[in-house]
Design an enzyme around this catalytic site. Structure first.
Site, PDB file in Angstrom:
ATOM      1  N   GLU A 138       0.834  -1.192   0.000  1.00  0.00           N
ATOM      2  CA  GLU A 138       0.000   0.000   0.000  1.00  0.00           C
ATOM      3  C   GLU A 138       0.873   1.248   0.000  1.00  0.00           C
ATOM      4  O   GLU A 138       1.942   1.268   0.620  1.00  0.00           O
ATOM      5  CB  GLU A 138      -0.932   0.012   1.218  1.00  0.00           C
ATOM      6  N   CYS A 162       6.399  -4.148  15.857  1.00  0.00           N
ATOM      7  CA  CYS A 162       6.099  -3.060  16.791  1.00  0.00           C
ATOM      8  C   CYS A 162       4.652  -3.219  17.252  1.00  0.00           C
ATOM      9  O   CYS A 162       3.746  -3.363  16.435  1.00  0.00           O
ATOM     10  CB  CYS A 162       6.316  -1.706  16.122  1.00  0.00           C
ATOM     11  N   GLU A 224      10.625  -1.843   7.123  1.00  0.00           N
ATOM     12  CA  GLU A 224      11.733  -1.096   7.719  1.00  0.00           C
ATOM     13  C   GLU A 224      12.719  -0.755   6.604  1.00  0.00           C
ATOM     14  O   GLU A 224      13.433  -1.633   6.108  1.00  0.00           O
ATOM     15  CB  GLU A 224      12.410  -1.936   8.806  1.00  0.00           C
ATOM     16  N   SER A 255      12.165   7.006   7.353  1.00  0.00           N
ATOM     17  CA  SER A 255      11.846   6.734   8.752  1.00  0.00           C
ATOM     18  C   SER A 255      12.319   5.338   9.126  1.00  0.00           C
ATOM     19  O   SER A 255      12.056   4.373   8.407  1.00  0.00           O
ATOM     20  CB  SER A 255      10.337   6.852   8.980  1.00  0.00           C
ATOM     21  N   SER A 277      11.572   6.482  14.654  1.00  0.00           N
ATOM     22  CA  SER A 277      10.380   6.030  15.383  1.00  0.00           C
ATOM     23  C   SER A 277      10.792   5.752  16.823  1.00  0.00           C
ATOM     24  O   SER A 277      11.202   4.643  17.160  1.00  0.00           O
ATOM     25  CB  SER A 277       9.807   4.768  14.726  1.00  0.00           C
ATOM     26  N   LEU A 278      10.676   6.757  17.676  1.00  0.00           N
ATOM     27  CA  LEU A 278      11.179   6.650  19.048  1.00  0.00           C
ATOM     28  C   LEU A 278      10.109   6.082  19.984  1.00  0.00           C
ATOM     29  O   LEU A 278      10.270   5.001  20.545  1.00  0.00           O
ATOM     30  CB  LEU A 278      11.646   8.022  19.530  1.00  0.00           C
ATOM     31  N   HIS A 279       9.071   6.838  20.239  1.00  0.00           N
ATOM     32  CA  HIS A 279       7.849   6.376  20.917  1.00  0.00           C
ATOM     33  C   HIS A 279       7.976   6.076  22.408  1.00  0.00           C
ATOM     34  O   HIS A 279       6.963   5.805  23.060  1.00  0.00           O
ATOM     35  CB  HIS A 279       7.265   5.147  20.217  1.00  0.00           C
ATOM     36  N   ASN A 354      -3.476   5.888  15.892  1.00  0.00           N
ATOM     37  CA  ASN A 354      -4.544   5.564  14.959  1.00  0.00           C
ATOM     38  C   ASN A 354      -4.999   4.127  15.188  1.00  0.00           C
ATOM     39  O   ASN A 354      -4.218   3.193  14.998  1.00  0.00           O
ATOM     40  CB  ASN A 354      -4.054   5.738  13.517  1.00  0.00           C
ATOM     41  N   CYS A 397      -1.028   6.776   9.873  1.00  0.00           N
ATOM     42  CA  CYS A 397       0.223   6.224  10.384  1.00  0.00           C
ATOM     43  C   CYS A 397      -0.042   4.971  11.210  1.00  0.00           C
ATOM     44  O   CYS A 397      -0.851   4.971  12.134  1.00  0.00           O
ATOM     45  CB  CYS A 397       0.919   7.274  11.242  1.00  0.00           C
TER      46      CYS A 397
END
Length: 431
Positions: A138, A162, A224, A255, A277-279, A354, A397
């Site tokens: 996609e 993740c 990734e 990213s 992508s820390l989060h 999301n 996202c």
């Protein structure tokens, strides 16, 4: 600073035993094959020249002919060899016999209420691992007043699991070739009428400032990117070629969840913008949210960011931080984020979570997101809250997952065994 190589030659890869990489068959640039003939769309200059040599174009003409085809494919968006008015009839006939200008098949197009578009693309089969049908990925187009951003995929599926990401629930099938990555941009320009002399379809949301409809690329789709770094670097090279697709490298962002050993390669050879992508601000939590953290913990990751080639106040690193209710959204975590990023030219994108079917997380309350953003902003960092786009079509996202992976379990098992593949694909769920 070195620029991305457009040759097909690759430096020798060192064998490794990274437990996070699922070994998959290599996909050569000629992967986009329809009716037995490979497509020339999305190839590097070097690969395109090789195709001309393969059909007998004399060496003394190859550079000139490569330039002609490059212009027609990447500037004019030609969909047939017949359209190439400055190419002789003899060469056109040779090209038509050996190659195509086919794009990936657009299986479906969904349009969100906010103008976001999501395309499900099917690549031509590349081998048994594609189940003789072709992998599906996609990509998403996100329009704004001053830009049009295309979110592209770099892999079919993902290995990183993740816990907050829908794509992470889809097993890795294979890497996309550089050609398949670049072809996503070509398809987007086709669908948006973004080639010279074209106009967008009626009702299409596009930038209103006169810019190209696709002005920015983000490698934030499926996969990734740095586990497919060779092909990502080549794709960035094709996308940013000033005599072709012509995107600025400062408008191309890659990213990553933190594949630290590939940062230098990406910075030097692709010269792309970096997003992390820390989060989470604690290793124990990030181990759960982003399991790759067990291999490259926060301290190691941030040290690599400080040394990223070309990082400066003019080329800041973007840190992505998904806002999960009661998980990572406290005031103390906002202050710790500021402390961790000290000395790194950075901005922080706060991403409202999301939802997707089966997820165990909830989005932080809006007041909590605003408070978190305020703490970060007052410490001197830009901290925009990303406006959710395309939620109603699962295009936001963390929501991407190719339709093949939505097959009923029995149908998918049949497909993997090569049984009744044609009939099975009528059983795709709509959810």
């Amino acid at each position: 600073m070195a620029t991305a190589s457009l040759d097909t030659a690759r430096p020798e890869r060192r064998a490794g035993s990274d437990p996070f990489i699922e070994k998959t068959p290599e996909v050569r640039p000629e992967a986009m094959v329809a009716t037995g003939r490979p497509s020339l769309v999305g190839l590097t200059r070097g690969a395109l020249r090789e195709r001309l040599a393969a059909i007998g174009v004399p060496e003394r003409e190859q550079r000139m002919r490569t330039g002609q085809l490059w212009h027609w494919i990447n500037v004019r968006g030609a969909a047939s060899f017949e359209a190439m008015t400055n190419v002789g009839k003899g060469l056109k006939a040779q090209l038509e016999e050996a190659y195509t200008l086919d794009r990936p098949e657009v299986v479906s197009e969904q349009v969100s209420r906010d103008g976001t578009r999501k395309w499900l693309l099917r690549m031509p089969p590349t081998g048994r691992h594609d189940h003789n049908r072709g992998a599906e990925i996609e990509c998403v187009y996100i329009p704004a007043n001053d830009r049009g951003t295309l979110c592209v995929s770099s892999q079919v599926g993902c290995t990183l699991t993740c816990s907050f990401c829908h794509t992470g629930t889809q097993r890795l099938v294979r890497n996309l070739s550089a050609q398949e990555i670049t072809a996503q941009l070509v398809v987007a320009r086709d669908r948006l009428g973004d080639w010279p002399g074209q106009v967008p379809p009626k009702g299409t949301f596009v930038p209103v400032d006169g810019s190209r409809f696709v002005s920015n690329i983000v490698f934030m789709g499926m996969g990734e990117p740095l586990y497919n770094v060779d092909n990502v670097v080549d794709a960035v090279g094709v996308m940013s070629d000033n005599e072709g697709l012509g995107l600025s490298r400062r408008r191309i962002t890659v990213s990553t969840s933190g594949v630290v050993p590939q940062f230098e390669r990406l910075g030097i050879d692709a010269n792309a913008m970096l997003a992390i992508s820390l989060h989470a601000v604690r290793d124990d939590l990030r181990d759960e949210l982003v399991p790759l953290n067990r291999k490259y913990p926060i301290r190691t990751l941030l040290e690599a960011c400080r040394n990223y080639p070309g990082v400066s106040n003019a080329r800041r690193i973007t840190f992505e931080y998904v806002m999960l209710k009661g998980v990572n959204d406290s005031d103390s975590e906002a202050r710790e984020l500021v402390r961790l990023l000290k000395g790194i030219p950075a901005k922080i994108n706060l991403i409202p979570f999301n939802p997707w079917p089966g997820s165990r997380y909830e989005c932080s309350d809006w007041e909590r997101i605003e408070r978190f953003s305020e703490i970060v902003f007052n410490a001197g960092y830009a901290s925009p809250v990303r406006t959710p786009r395309g939620r109603d079509i699962l295009a936001a996202c963390g929501q991407l997952k190719s339709e093949t992976e939505k097959l009923r379990a029995r149908a998918r098992l049949m497909l993997e065994d090569g049984i009744g593949a044609e009939g099975v694909y009528g059983a795709v769920d709509d959810d």
